[in-house]
Scaffold this motif. Structure first.
Motif, PDB file in Angstrom:
ATOM      1  N   UNK A 348       9.566  -1.826  -2.301  1.00  0.00           N
ATOM      2  CA  UNK A 348       8.983  -0.571  -2.110  1.00  0.00           C
ATOM      3  C   UNK A 348       9.812   0.701  -1.602  1.00  0.00           C
ATOM      4  N   UNK A 349      11.290   0.543  -1.469  1.00  0.00           N
ATOM      5  CA  UNK A 349      12.302   1.575  -1.299  1.00  0.00           C
ATOM      6  C   UNK A 349      12.536   1.584   0.275  1.00  0.00           C
ATOM      7  N   UNK A 350      12.210   0.286   0.982  1.00  0.00           N
ATOM      8  CA  UNK A 350      12.688   0.335   2.313  1.00  0.00           C
ATOM      9  C   UNK A 350      13.223  -1.214   2.612  1.00  0.00           C
ATOM     10  N   UNK A 351      14.562  -1.298   2.323  1.00  0.00           N
ATOM     11  CA  UNK A 351      14.983  -3.004   2.548  1.00  0.00           C
ATOM     12  C   UNK A 351      15.112  -3.312   3.751  1.00  0.00           C
ATOM     13  N   UNK A 352      14.616  -2.372   4.897  1.00  0.00           N
ATOM     14  CA  UNK A 352      14.513  -2.936   6.350  1.00  0.00           C
ATOM     15  C   UNK A 352      13.028  -3.223   6.675  1.00  0.00           C
ATOM     16  N   UNK A 353      12.224  -3.336   5.813  1.00  0.00           N
ATOM     17  CA  UNK A 353      10.789  -3.560   6.131  1.00  0.00           C
ATOM     18  C   UNK A 353      10.193  -4.731   5.469  1.00  0.00           C
ATOM     19  N   UNK A 354       9.046  -5.210   5.755  1.00  0.00           N
ATOM     20  CA  UNK A 354       8.207  -6.312   5.208  1.00  0.00           C
ATOM     21  C   UNK A 354       6.893  -5.753   5.077  1.00  0.00           C
ATOM     22  N   UNK A 355       6.265  -6.350   3.971  1.00  0.00           N
ATOM     23  CA  UNK A 355       4.813  -5.961   3.928  1.00  0.00           C
ATOM     24  C   UNK A 355       4.062  -7.404   3.817  1.00  0.00           C
ATOM     25  N   UNK A 356       2.986  -7.650   4.638  1.00  0.00           N
ATOM     26  CA  UNK A 356       2.125  -8.697   4.824  1.00  0.00           C
ATOM     27  C   UNK A 356       0.741  -8.139   4.285  1.00  0.00           C
ATOM     28  N   UNK A 357       0.226  -9.127   3.278  1.00  0.00           N
ATOM     29  CA  UNK A 357      -1.142  -8.899   2.632  1.00  0.00           C
ATOM     30  C   UNK A 357      -2.200  -9.644   3.178  1.00  0.00           C
ATOM     31  N   UNK A 358      -3.190  -8.812   3.423  1.00  0.00           N
ATOM     32  CA  UNK A 358      -4.471  -9.345   4.054  1.00  0.00           C
ATOM     33  C   UNK A 358      -5.395  -9.945   2.971  1.00  0.00           C
TER      34      UNK A 358
END
Length: 374
Positions: A348-358
């Motif tokens: 998503x353009x932010x390699x320092x982040x993570x996304x957790x899906x609900x």
């Protein structure tokens, strides 16, 4: 000329090794990555699909622009759920085979190409960039699309992507800021492409849905140069049905519908009936909204206890956090040892982040939370 090459790093195969590790963990894998719905399709939708299985719109060719009933259902949904009267702003509608193909084809359907510029948020759904690249146009990434000065004076801006609530961050753009974006885009002759697929998943206090770009106050009473995209994938668990639509500028939507007719981008007839039922079943949508809200709260609390700077998002269905290690892939590896798979922020353009899906089941979310808090 055909499609141009694309370069955006959006290959889910890249997380296969992490899934292999997660599957070997005690209790197996809890997949919180892609965001595919796991809850049942509403009974009203399934009944409508069955009832239409042998209707004329099933054994004959379906209408590209949607049945009269589906178009009424879309009009009713905008009026009842978004406070928008499509006719009063002169907006047209056309159903699409899911929202992703509409996003990926948008720049091409707008006849954009080399020399044209498409603005998008720096952190965003990767298919915005891929679709622009497929058309051969140039991508301009900005930190905040609502900061119109960051793009309004750039030559040859032809389209501006807006995503509110945002995937992956959950940020919601206020009606005032949305109005500023629409006004600035019109001044430079650009089209606002407002991806509102998570509009009913607004978690702000007192809010029932995110502001719509076709609201009369936002668009100054006219849908000119404004296109809104919406999907039933999350609100009604219909991702496999591929049910979505474009609404907005009457002339642009009409032209897109004609192109879609020529290339056969048509929702099957029985699915159109199911889509109309999904749009009208507000009770099922409210129940699903409550499920997602509860899961997000659980995930947020568990991630915070793990040391992540997690907070309930303003909207959408994801918890967006900074990686504890500072690198999404290092955190992906550590989480895989627990059996948990998230989405790498690099997508998503932010390699320092993570996304957790609900979007996983209640049981899967509870399992993930238990592992995070051990």
């Amino acid at each position: 000329m055909g499609f141009h090459a694309y370069e955006s790093p959006y290959d889910w195969g890249r997380i296969a090794a992490y899934k292999t590790t997660a599957k070997a963990a005690p209790g197996g894998m809890v997949d919180l990555s892609v965001g595919s719905p796991a809850d049942p399709v509403p009974a009203s939708v399934r009944q409508a699909l069955a009832d239409a299985a042998d209707a004329p719109n099933a054994y004959g060719y379906p209408a590209t622009a949607g049945t009269a009933d589906l178009r009424r259902a879309i009009d009713e949904w905008f009026r009842d759920q978004r406070g928008v009267d499509l006719k009063s702003v002169n907006a047209g509608v056309t159903p699409t085979v899911g929202s992703k193909e509409a996003v990926a084809l948008m720049a091409s359907l707008l006849h954009l190409g080399p020399g044209d510029v498409v603005v998008q948020p720096r952190v965003s759904y990767p298919t915005y960039e891929i679709g622009t690249q497929l058309a051969g146009a140039s991508v301009l990434k900005v930190d905040d699309v609502a900061d119109v000065e960051s793009w309004a004076n750039v030559p040859n801006v032809k389209a501006v992507w807006v995503n509110s609530p945002c995937n992956p961050t959950g940020a919601v753009i206020s009606a005032d800021w949305l109005a500023d974006i629409v006004a600035a885009a019109r001044r430079v002759g650009a089209v606002v492409l407002s991806d509102e697929c998570y509009a009913l998943m607004d978690w702000r206090s007192g809010a029932s849905c995110a502001p719509c770009a076709l609201n009369a106050q936002v668009c100054e009473g006219s849908a000119s140069n404004v296109l809104v995209l919406y999907s039933l994938s999350k609100q009604s668990n219909m991702a496999g049905y591929r049910t979505a639509f474009i609404a907005g500028d009457y002339q642009l939507v009409g032209e897109m519908a004609e192109y879609r007719k020529q290339i056969g981008q048509i929702i099957p007839g029985p699915v159109q009936a199911a889509m109309a039922a999904g749009l009208r079943d507000a009770d099922a949508v409210r129940a699903q909204r409550q499920r997602y809200a509860a899961r997000l709260r659980m995930l947020t609390e568990a991630l915070r206890s793990r040391g992540y700077d997690a907070a309930m998002p303003q909207g959408a269905l994801y918890v967006w956090v900074k990686a504890l290690s500072g690198d999404c892939w290092a955190d992906m590896a550590a989480l895989a040892e627990l059996g948990i798979v998230a989405s790498p922020g690099e997508f998503y353009g932010a390699p320092e982040h993570l996304r957790f899906s609900a979007t996983a089941t209640d049981e899967a979310i509870a399992d993930a939370c238990a592992r995070l808090t051990r």
